[in-house]
Scaffold this active site. Structure first.
Site, PDB file in Angstrom:
ATOM      1  N   GLU A 195      88.122  81.328  60.612  1.00 40.89           N
ATOM      2  CA  GLU A 195      88.418  82.380  61.589  1.00 40.89           C
ATOM      3  C   GLU A 195      89.834  82.277  62.166  1.00 40.89           C
ATOM      4  OE1 GLU A 195      84.786  84.341  63.524  1.00 40.89           O
ATOM      5  OE2 GLU A 195      84.819  82.295  64.280  1.00 40.89           O
ATOM      6  N   HIS A 197      82.256  80.026  71.868  1.00 39.91           N
ATOM      7  CA  HIS A 197      80.872  80.519  71.950  1.00 39.91           C
ATOM      8  C   HIS A 197      80.217  79.903  73.186  1.00 39.91           C
ATOM      9  CE1 HIS A 197      81.002  80.026  67.217  1.00 39.91           C
ATOM     10  NE2 HIS A 197      81.939  80.839  67.640  1.00 39.91           N
ATOM     11  N   HIS A 233      78.399  86.898  69.320  1.00 41.52           N
ATOM     12  CA  HIS A 233      79.249  85.847  68.798  1.00 41.52           C
ATOM     13  C   HIS A 233      79.868  84.972  69.901  1.00 41.52           C
ATOM     14  CE1 HIS A 233      82.555  84.954  65.558  1.00 41.52           C
ATOM     15  NE2 HIS A 233      82.471  83.984  66.415  1.00 41.52           N
ATOM     16  N   HIS A 246      89.156  80.601  71.136  1.00 41.20           N
ATOM     17  CA  HIS A 246      87.966  81.322  70.669  1.00 41.20           C
ATOM     18  C   HIS A 246      86.766  80.422  70.899  1.00 41.20           C
ATOM     19  CE1 HIS A 246      84.971  83.341  68.379  1.00 41.20           C
ATOM     20  NE2 HIS A 246      84.912  82.397  67.468  1.00 41.20           N
TER      21      HIS A 246
END
Lengths: 241, 241, 241, 241
Positions: free
Chosen positions: C76, C97, C165, C95
């Site tokens: 990613e 979660h 996500h 990024h």
């Protein structure tokens, strides 16, 4: 088990209930004197996480100390004395303010078991409200009259919630009292979340409660948890049999 | 207690409120100078978990530093100075953003005690909204005018929620301020869960609040928690009396 | 700051976001090469809690590795390359979660700041749904086309939620990206609980968001948190200035 | 992988699921014997956090022990034997009472994946209710008839919730079984909070579930988590490849 072993186990239980956060700085666990059923052992007034064998005092069933040794007793010892008096089968008692079950104690929701391991709490956990009989108090159970009232609410059961305060749990042994307290809290947590979801809850049936409660009261189940909790709390134990 | 002992206790309190997660990297606790009621002690601007005695500075009740020693003060020291000025009975103050109570601070729900140990928060914890009087700000209490406004909302009470921000707690001692903050947060957590369940909440009555609040303000109760918290935070303390 | 210092800080940031549980075994943080704005630094594919300086690789803004040294890159990485390309002001990207914000990512609720420290997230955090443009995928951002689409949703903002996500956060520095991520998660947690209570939420006004966001973007605020987080994660740092 | 390596990995997995609190003192994980698909390995009855290689026993697919060596087996080994029998593709199984997923197990809500990493749970996790066929029991799966019934509910899927009890997870490897269990729990937590908010939930589409499930079943994804979990649980592992 003799009195000395009971005192040792009680000190360990204090450490465990603190480690598992079943109590914060308040709450207490006691054991009936196995050598004299008219007496019970309880720490002096101290946070359970700090209790050692040297802190343990003996009380009669009126919650009068046998010998205070200059130490300060818990003011709520009457919870224990009165319940030992009314329930000869009870060998250990845990009074706690476990944070996660308190939402049920402020909504006066009677709790029923929805988890198999929580069958040990019995069919329903009643809520005792000190205000019903004693009006405005400081909320503590500080007399035999109050203790008797709470014991009457517990009745032949395993536990009662105390409105605005916490809960009391009655066990056939120290390990049983801790085990019931642990799964009482878990059952509360699960019910609170399920209620928040707005979904209908499936409770254990009475038959499931009897059978799963019996199973989870056996030494095979409770010993497995006890060995685990001792290890988590850094307490050396003899190996599991 | 002299000034030096107050500074030592303040450093310990910083460690404890960080360990209990009553504060994250922000928030502060202060103590009035016991040798000069027109002054208070407060750390330089630093995360409470890192504060040591060497970080403590002295301020007057206008929140002007007596001697900065080249260090940067907290910009929100006015919360403390103004509240000490308006409340001669207050000896310690804790301003915090305890994560668990923030849902009440964003819904502007005035909080009442539902737990016996939370009686120390008083009958009702009002919500102060900086926007009501000061319009769009950076949300911080950075002037005496703002501090006076917040102090007026606290009034004669123990605490106020600050909309979109956190809370402020006023105690008769450092231990009292920490104790109130701890049970303010617990009361918030319990109310939030109970509201989510959609069940009616039973609050303490005014009489219960008075009596249980008084009891939980005593050294016997607060000292038990303090000994426990010091131990949890790895701070050596003299034994419990 | 030169490239070497940026890489060191990036390794520390990986440790911190893992310690704060802003990421679990997945998620990544990157920094633009301060010596070459057309490049960025990112760990090889590894859980952030285990990343060291030796794991850091360099990529161009098409997310092509400069030299893989036989290591496996994150699939990613396009999240980062595309956002650095579209936003010259952005120097670091996280990024994640974070578990606590995921309920908002599955309900497609656009998030607004309700807490003063969360003003750093900007007026509103939009939700990007990969399915809107790319149909059924494995949910990962694995091409420049997908990365450009996500960057377009972030626009000039600080963050976007990613449906089903997690989220992406854009900062002016590594410390800024971690700070925004921390308070994005806290804002999410608080909103989720407040929504569960069924009470109306008071959000920050646009003016409050501007002013409090600016304040909490300053080194004075972020440095205080950074010193605290380094200490919590066991990382030695130079003292606070 | 030979039998000895499988036993070593199983001991590590026990440590990990305890560390991640996927199990409390109860629950168990097993692996099929890679040298004999008609056998599986399972610890004696013990809390997973305490299991070592010396505790591992071998069972046939009727869950009859090959050699008990005087140790006590788990009474619920039939969950494992029956599922290995019905599913030749399954190489490891985890039965757990992860606390955070229990609210779904008491509301009989069938679970669908809403998170990309939770795609590994499959399209829908059915709920098995022991009472439907076996009436009032002690809630444990203690016969092959019960195990077969549970296995039929799992069908070709990855998992089933067990009403009032917990869940069972079927993996292609030990790492897969732990990975699925971890994200099953996370998916449950996120759904419970989202339902409490009262917002409509966006689930993964079947195509997203297939593609993201496949991706998160690969060694690249699961190995990254495994390395992280080993490190967190204090287990030395060979470096990530």
């Amino acid at each position: 088990m003799n009195a000395s072993a009971a005192i040792s186990e009680l000190a360990i239980a204090n450490r465990i209930i603190a480690h598992l956060r079943l109590v914060d700085s308040f709450g207490h666990i006691t054991v009936r004197n196995p050598e004299n059923p008219a007496r019970f052992f309880m720490s002096r007034a101290r946070a359970p996480g700090l209790v050692t064998k040297e802190d343990i005092l003996e009380f009669d069933l009126d919650s009068t100390p046998v010998d205070l040794r200059g130490l300060r007793p818990y003011s709520e010892r009457f919870i224990h004395g009165c319940l030992y008096k009314s329930r000869p089968d009870v060998m250990a008692i845990c009074h706690n303010h476990a944070h996660e079950l308190l939402p049920l104690a402020v909504t006066k929701t009677a709790m029923r078991p929805a988890l198999h391991s929580a069958a040990v709490i019995g069919y329903e956990v009643p809520v005792w409200d000190i205000r019903d009989r004693f009006g405005d108090t400081n909320m503590l159970v500080t007399t035999n009259e109050m203790g008797d009232s709470l014991a009457a609410t517990v009745g032949k059961g395993k536990a009662a919630l105390m409105r605005g305060h916490g809960s009391v749990v009655a066990g056939k042994s120290v390990q049983d009292a801790v085990f019931i307290t642990f799964y009482l809290r878990l059952n509360a947590e699960v019910l609170i979340k399920a209620m928040s979801m707005g979904e209908p809850i499936t409770y254990l049936s009475p038959g499931e409660t009897d059978r799963s409660g019996e199973l989870h009261s056996e030494a095979a189940a409770q010993g497995r948890a006890w060995e685990d909790w001792c290890s988590q709390a850094g307490i050396a134990t003899p190996s599991l049999k």
